[in-house]
Design a protein around this motif. Structure first.
Motif, PDB file in Angstrom:
ATOM      1  N   MET A  97      92.335  56.103  58.071  1.00 19.95           N
ATOM      2  CA  MET A  97      92.975  56.248  59.382  1.00 19.95           C
ATOM      3  C   MET A  97      93.822  57.512  59.435  1.00 19.95           C
ATOM      4  N   LEU A  98      94.510  57.826  58.340  1.00 19.99           N
ATOM      5  CA  LEU A  98      95.316  59.040  58.304  1.00 19.99           C
ATOM      6  C   LEU A  98      94.440  60.284  58.471  1.00 19.99           C
ATOM      7  N   LEU A 114      94.725  50.006  51.398  1.00 21.55           N
ATOM      8  CA  LEU A 114      94.982  51.386  50.992  1.00 21.55           C
ATOM      9  C   LEU A 114      93.837  52.303  51.445  1.00 21.55           C
ATOM     10  N   ARG A 115      92.594  51.907  51.191  1.00 19.85           N
ATOM     11  CA  ARG A 115      91.448  52.734  51.597  1.00 19.85           C
ATOM     12  C   ARG A 115      91.388  52.905  53.108  1.00 19.85           C
ATOM     13  N   ASN A 130      93.101  47.574  61.168  1.00 18.74           N
ATOM     14  CA  ASN A 130      92.929  46.906  59.881  1.00 18.74           C
ATOM     15  C   ASN A 130      92.289  45.533  60.063  1.00 18.74           C
ATOM     16  N   ARG A 131      92.744  44.805  61.059  1.00 17.38           N
ATOM     17  CA  ARG A 131      92.198  43.475  61.319  1.00 17.38           C
ATOM     18  C   ARG A 131      90.747  43.572  61.758  1.00 17.38           C
ATOM     19  N   ALA A 132      90.428  44.530  62.622  1.00 15.88           N
ATOM     20  CA  ALA A 132      89.058  44.680  63.114  1.00 15.88           C
ATOM     21  C   ALA A 132      88.113  45.117  61.999  1.00 15.88           C
ATOM     22  N   ARG A 133      88.547  46.046  61.186  1.00 16.69           N
ATOM     23  CA  ARG A 133      87.688  46.555  60.108  1.00 16.69           C
ATOM     24  C   ARG A 133      87.503  45.543  59.002  1.00 16.69           C
ATOM     25  N   ALA A 134      88.516  44.741  58.739  1.00 15.93           N
ATOM     26  CA  ALA A 134      88.423  43.757  57.661  1.00 15.93           C
ATOM     27  C   ALA A 134      87.731  42.491  58.139  1.00 15.93           C
ATOM     28  N   GLY A 135      87.615  42.326  59.451  1.00 15.32           N
ATOM     29  CA  GLY A 135      87.031  41.103  59.972  1.00 15.32           C
ATOM     30  C   GLY A 135      87.869  39.898  59.604  1.00 15.32           C
TER      31      GLY A 135
END
Length: 95
Positions: free
Chosen positions: A23-24, A17-18, A81-86
């Motif tokens: 991103m929005l 959500l964050r 999302n995948r890159a930021r969350a690792g």
């Protein structure tokens, strides 16, 4: 089950959500996504699927356009999302 493990879907949903809200604001320039606010995210226990709920300033009349905007940006959102969350998780998100 280890203590706190049952809350993992909730923690991941909050992170999604964050990140999606950020991103929005920063990254997604699609005019169909103007006025969109992400209100909640629900994840399955295995974290493979999520459902995003959102609201629109313009009301329900523009909901279909917003969904098309999200669909158009889906690949970008997923990669970010995948890159930021690792994370190596391959979560699929529905709107």
């Amino acid at each position: 089950m280890a203590e706190g493990e049952g809350r993992r879907p909730e923690r991941v949903a909050e992170m999604v959500l964050r990140e999606l809200a950020q991103m929005l604001l920063r990254d997604l320039r699609d005019p169909r996504l103007r006025g969109v606010t992400v209100t909640s995210v629900r994840m399955t226990d295995d974290l493979r699927h999520g459902r995003v709920h959102f609201s629109l300033l313009a009301g329900r009349a523009h909901a279909a356009e917003a969904v098309r905007g999200f669909s158009s940006a889906y690949g970008f959102i997923r990669r970010q999302n995948r890159a930021r969350a690792g994370s190596s998780l391959h979560t699929r998100v529905r709107l």
